[in-house]
Design an enzyme around this catalytic site. Sequence first.
Site, PDB file in Angstrom:
ATOM      1  N   HIS A  60       0.843  -1.208   0.000  1.00 17.01           N
ATOM      2  CA  HIS A  60       0.000   0.000   0.000  1.00 17.01           C
ATOM      3  C   HIS A  60       0.873   1.251   0.000  1.00 17.01           C
ATOM      4  CE1 HIS A  60       0.757  -1.454   4.098  1.00 17.01           C
ATOM      5  NE2 HIS A  60       0.808  -0.187   4.463  1.00 17.01           N
ATOM      6  N   HIS A 120       1.106   5.142   1.170  1.00 19.54           N
ATOM      7  CA  HIS A 120       0.559   6.138   2.107  1.00 19.54           C
ATOM      8  C   HIS A 120       0.590   7.524   1.462  1.00 19.54           C
ATOM      9  CE1 HIS A 120       0.945   3.778   5.992  1.00 19.54           C
ATOM     10  NE2 HIS A 120       1.805   3.102   5.260  1.00 19.54           N
TER      11      HIS A 120
HETATM   12  P1  5GP Z   1       2.225  -0.042   7.284  1.00 18.01           P
HETATM   13  O1  5GP Z   1       2.908   0.100   8.605  1.00 18.01           O
HETATM   14  O2  5GP Z   1       1.925  -1.494   6.960  1.00 18.01           O
HETATM   15  O3  5GP Z   1       2.928   0.676   6.160  1.00 18.01           O
HETATM   16  O4  5GP Z   1       0.846   0.721   7.434  1.00 18.01           O
HETATM   17  C1  5GP Z   1      -0.350   0.106   7.749  1.00 18.01           C
HETATM   18  C2  5GP Z   1      -1.401   1.187   7.891  1.00 18.01           C
HETATM   19  O5  5GP Z   1      -2.671   0.565   7.924  1.00 18.01           O
HETATM   20  C3  5GP Z   1      -1.251   2.010   9.158  1.00 18.01           C
HETATM   21  O6  5GP Z   1      -1.126   3.386   8.819  1.00 18.01           O
HETATM   22  C4  5GP Z   1      -2.532   1.715   9.919  1.00 18.01           C
HETATM   23  O7  5GP Z   1      -3.036   2.846  10.603  1.00 18.01           O
HETATM   24  C5  5GP Z   1      -3.482   1.258   8.820  1.00 18.01           C
HETATM   25  N1  5GP Z   1      -4.500   0.326   9.268  1.00 18.01           N
HETATM   26  C6  5GP Z   1      -4.326  -0.730  10.099  1.00 18.01           C
HETATM   27  N2  5GP Z   1      -5.494  -1.397  10.262  1.00 18.01           N
HETATM   28  C7  5GP Z   1      -6.421  -0.755   9.493  1.00 18.01           C
HETATM   29  C8  5GP Z   1      -7.814  -0.974   9.242  1.00 18.01           C
HETATM   30  O8  5GP Z   1      -8.433  -1.894   9.753  1.00 18.01           O
HETATM   31  N3  5GP Z   1      -8.431  -0.107   8.400  1.00 18.01           N
HETATM   32  C9  5GP Z   1      -7.764   0.937   7.799  1.00 18.01           C
HETATM   33  N4  5GP Z   1      -8.465   1.731   7.003  1.00 18.01           N
HETATM   34  N5  5GP Z   1      -6.454   1.175   8.033  1.00 18.01           N
HETATM   35  C10 5GP Z   1      -5.790   0.339   8.858  1.00 18.01           C
END
Ligand code: 5GP
Length: 140
Positions: free
Chosen positions: A100, A102
């Site tokens: 994903h 951001h």
């Molecule tokens: P990563 O650390 O994997 O780059 O980011 C994961 C992101 O997913 C984090 O910013 C976190 O806040 C978001 N996130 C985690 N669980 C959920 C969820 O259930 N729904 C949504 N919309 N975002 C989520």
Amino acid sequence: MAEDCIFCSIVSGEIPGRIVAETDHAVAFLDANPLAPGHTLVVPKQHYGRLSDVPGDEAAELFDAVHELSAAVEDALDADAVSIGINDGEAAGQEIPHTHVHLVPRFDGDGGGSFHTISPASESPTDEELDEIAATIRGD
Ligand code: 5GP
Ligand code: ZN
């Protein structure tokens, strides 16, 4: 769709997500724990763990969506800038194993850092080391 993947569940509609854009192969929705209001995640609809797992045409579509949303998110939140990034792999901080992008709206004086703050600076490489690394990445 991968079992137990929260982003696959949002893409399929199994759990509600605040969808802000959708194309044939990509979806964008609001982050549930935003770093700033309007923090948006752009994901491929298919479950791919890492960016390099995404086929080129789907990656192009993903980044087209990022390109469009960078302005849309900034305008909607009346922000001054946007930080755009991928935690690509666990060592880079990836927590959800469905790749994903951001998009984090940024505001003058918000106290946040730049991309340069996420990693301790390495010692300055020599010209020879830089040449060698560049050659290795090129596959010479
Ligand atoms: P990563 O650390 O994997 O780059 O980011 C994961 C992101 O997913 C984090 O910013 C976190 O806040 C978001 N996130 C985690 N669980 C959920 C969820 O259930 N729904 C949504 N919309 N975002 C989520
Ligand atoms: Zn998934």
